[in-house]
Design a protein around this motif. Structure first.
Motif, PDB file in Angstrom:
ATOM      1  N   TYR A  85      66.387  78.397  31.479  1.00  0.00           N
ATOM      2  CA  TYR A  85      66.926  77.956  30.200  1.00  0.00           C
ATOM      3  C   TYR A  85      66.624  79.069  29.188  1.00  0.00           C
ATOM      4  O   TYR A  85      65.546  79.681  29.253  1.00  0.00           O
ATOM      5  CB  TYR A  85      66.253  76.640  29.810  1.00  0.00           C
ATOM      6  CG  TYR A  85      66.715  76.054  28.514  1.00  0.00           C
ATOM      7  CD1 TYR A  85      68.035  75.661  28.331  1.00  0.00           C
ATOM      8  CD2 TYR A  85      65.826  75.871  27.460  1.00  0.00           C
ATOM      9  CE1 TYR A  85      68.464  75.097  27.139  1.00  0.00           C
ATOM     10  CE2 TYR A  85      66.238  75.308  26.259  1.00  0.00           C
ATOM     11  CZ  TYR A  85      67.556  74.934  26.106  1.00  0.00           C
ATOM     12  OH  TYR A  85      67.984  74.391  24.925  1.00  0.00           O
ATOM     13  N   SER A 134      65.485  79.382  26.177  1.00  0.00           N
ATOM     14  CA  SER A 134      64.190  79.416  25.482  1.00  0.00           C
ATOM     15  C   SER A 134      63.052  79.748  26.447  1.00  0.00           C
ATOM     16  O   SER A 134      62.054  80.357  26.053  1.00  0.00           O
ATOM     17  CB  SER A 134      63.910  78.102  24.748  1.00  0.00           C
ATOM     18  OG  SER A 134      63.699  77.048  25.649  1.00  0.00           O
ATOM     19  N   TRP A 148      74.992  72.593  33.291  1.00  0.00           N
ATOM     20  CA  TRP A 148      74.521  71.779  32.183  1.00  0.00           C
ATOM     21  C   TRP A 148      73.569  70.725  32.724  1.00  0.00           C
ATOM     22  O   TRP A 148      73.836  70.100  33.746  1.00  0.00           O
ATOM     23  CB  TRP A 148      75.682  71.091  31.483  1.00  0.00           C
ATOM     24  CG  TRP A 148      76.559  72.031  30.726  1.00  0.00           C
ATOM     25  CD1 TRP A 148      77.762  72.540  31.120  1.00  0.00           C
ATOM     26  CD2 TRP A 148      76.297  72.598  29.441  1.00  0.00           C
ATOM     27  NE1 TRP A 148      78.265  73.377  30.156  1.00  0.00           N
ATOM     28  CE2 TRP A 148      77.382  73.436  29.105  1.00  0.00           C
ATOM     29  CE3 TRP A 148      75.241  72.478  28.530  1.00  0.00           C
ATOM     30  CZ2 TRP A 148      77.438  74.141  27.907  1.00  0.00           C
ATOM     31  CZ3 TRP A 148      75.297  73.186  27.341  1.00  0.00           C
ATOM     32  CH2 TRP A 148      76.394  74.001  27.035  1.00  0.00           C
ATOM     33  N   GLU A 157      71.375  67.326  31.320  1.00  0.00           N
ATOM     34  CA  GLU A 157      71.125  66.400  30.207  1.00  0.00           C
ATOM     35  C   GLU A 157      69.670  66.516  29.767  1.00  0.00           C
ATOM     36  O   GLU A 157      68.767  66.721  30.582  1.00  0.00           O
ATOM     37  CB  GLU A 157      71.429  64.959  30.630  1.00  0.00           C
ATOM     38  CG  GLU A 157      72.895  64.681  30.838  1.00  0.00           C
ATOM     39  CD  GLU A 157      73.731  64.880  29.577  1.00  0.00           C
ATOM     40  OE1 GLU A 157      73.249  64.569  28.474  1.00  0.00           O
ATOM     41  OE2 GLU A 157      74.872  65.356  29.712  1.00  0.00           O
ATOM     42  N   SER A 158      69.461  66.403  28.463  1.00  0.00           N
ATOM     43  CA  SER A 158      68.133  66.511  27.880  1.00  0.00           C
ATOM     44  C   SER A 158      67.753  65.190  27.233  1.00  0.00           C
ATOM     45  O   SER A 158      68.587  64.520  26.627  1.00  0.00           O
ATOM     46  CB  SER A 158      68.115  67.633  26.843  1.00  0.00           C
ATOM     47  OG  SER A 158      66.911  67.607  26.117  1.00  0.00           O
ATOM     48  N   ASN A 159      66.483  64.798  27.355  1.00  0.00           N
ATOM     49  CA  ASN A 159      65.991  63.587  26.709  1.00  0.00           C
ATOM     50  C   ASN A 159      65.777  63.791  25.216  1.00  0.00           C
ATOM     51  O   ASN A 159      65.643  62.832  24.473  1.00  0.00           O
ATOM     52  CB  ASN A 159      64.669  63.140  27.348  1.00  0.00           C
ATOM     53  CG  ASN A 159      64.856  62.733  28.793  1.00  0.00           C
ATOM     54  OD1 ASN A 159      65.924  62.297  29.188  1.00  0.00           O
ATOM     55  ND2 ASN A 159      63.811  62.888  29.573  1.00  0.00           N
ATOM     56  N   SER A 160      65.719  65.063  24.800  1.00  0.00           N
ATOM     57  CA  SER A 160      65.372  65.346  23.406  1.00  0.00           C
ATOM     58  C   SER A 160      66.455  66.127  22.674  1.00  0.00           C
ATOM     59  O   SER A 160      66.155  66.999  21.882  1.00  0.00           O
ATOM     60  CB  SER A 160      64.055  66.119  23.361  1.00  0.00           C
ATOM     61  OG  SER A 160      64.186  67.334  24.058  1.00  0.00           O
ATOM     62  N   GLY A 161      67.703  65.857  22.967  1.00  0.00           N
ATOM     63  CA  GLY A 161      68.762  66.548  22.259  1.00  0.00           C
ATOM     64  C   GLY A 161      69.982  66.760  23.123  1.00  0.00           C
ATOM     65  O   GLY A 161      70.204  66.042  24.108  1.00  0.00           O
ATOM     66  N   PRO A 162      70.752  67.779  22.767  1.00  0.00           N
ATOM     67  CA  PRO A 162      71.992  68.037  23.517  1.00  0.00           C
ATOM     68  C   PRO A 162      71.699  68.560  24.922  1.00  0.00           C
ATOM     69  O   PRO A 162      70.579  68.972  25.217  1.00  0.00           O
ATOM     70  CB  PRO A 162      72.684  69.110  22.667  1.00  0.00           C
ATOM     71  CG  PRO A 162      71.603  69.756  21.894  1.00  0.00           C
ATOM     72  CD  PRO A 162      70.554  68.715  21.672  1.00  0.00           C
ATOM     73  N   ARG A 203      71.382  70.957  28.108  1.00  0.00           N
ATOM     74  CA  ARG A 203      70.879  72.329  28.176  1.00  0.00           C
ATOM     75  C   ARG A 203      71.620  73.114  29.248  1.00  0.00           C
ATOM     76  O   ARG A 203      71.935  72.589  30.310  1.00  0.00           O
ATOM     77  CB  ARG A 203      69.385  72.333  28.492  1.00  0.00           C
ATOM     78  CG  ARG A 203      68.563  71.692  27.412  1.00  0.00           C
ATOM     79  CD  ARG A 203      67.112  71.700  27.784  1.00  0.00           C
ATOM     80  NE  ARG A 203      66.306  71.311  26.639  1.00  0.00           N
ATOM     81  CZ  ARG A 203      65.014  71.516  26.549  1.00  0.00           C
ATOM     82  NH1 ARG A 203      64.374  72.103  27.551  1.00  0.00           N
ATOM     83  NH2 ARG A 203      64.362  71.138  25.477  1.00  0.00           N
TER      84      ARG A 203
END
Length: 121
Positions: free
Chosen positions: A29, A31, A66, A68-73, A75
């Motif tokens: 990812y 980051s 892609w 899915e993220s638990n804390s936003g859009p 990834r």
């Protein structure tokens, strides 16, 4: 002459190789790539990374998926394609060759031995 400019140019020269090295270790990812580079004392900004990832993707060296993220859009996670792995091997060989050449030129003991042997055949 400004050392900051020269140092920046040197970092830019190996940036692609370093980013591909991180991704080669496993799906990454953006980051996480930045964090790994910072941990190695190689500061990298998002504004530098994202265009490079796009360029490498467009060259078919990277693919992404892609998640899915638990804390936003969702990834975007990047990985090397087969073409990217081949390109990485070429970069690695080039880096090793360049690194060895620089070491041979800058190593005082090796340079002195060369000069002694050259001047006293």
């Amino acid at each position: 002459m400004n050392i900051d400019n020269t140092a920046s140019q040197m970092r830019k020269g190996v940036l692609e190789f370093c980013i591909l090295s991180v991704i080669k270790q496993g799906e990454a990812y953006p980051s996480d790539i930045i964090d790994k580079m910072k941990a190695a004392n190689f500061n990298l900004l998002e504004g530098t990374l994202y265009p490079l990832l796009t360029r490498l993707k467009n060259a078919e060296f990277l693919t992404y998926r892609w998640v899915e993220s638990n804390s936003g859009p969702p990834r975007k996670y990047f990985s090397l394609t087969e073409k990217g792995a081949d390109f990485y091997k070429e970069l690695e060989a080039t880096w090793n060759e360049l690194s060895n050449a620089v070491k041979a030129v800058t190593d005082v003991d090796a340079t002195n031995n060369f000069n002694n042997n050259f001047n006293n055949p």
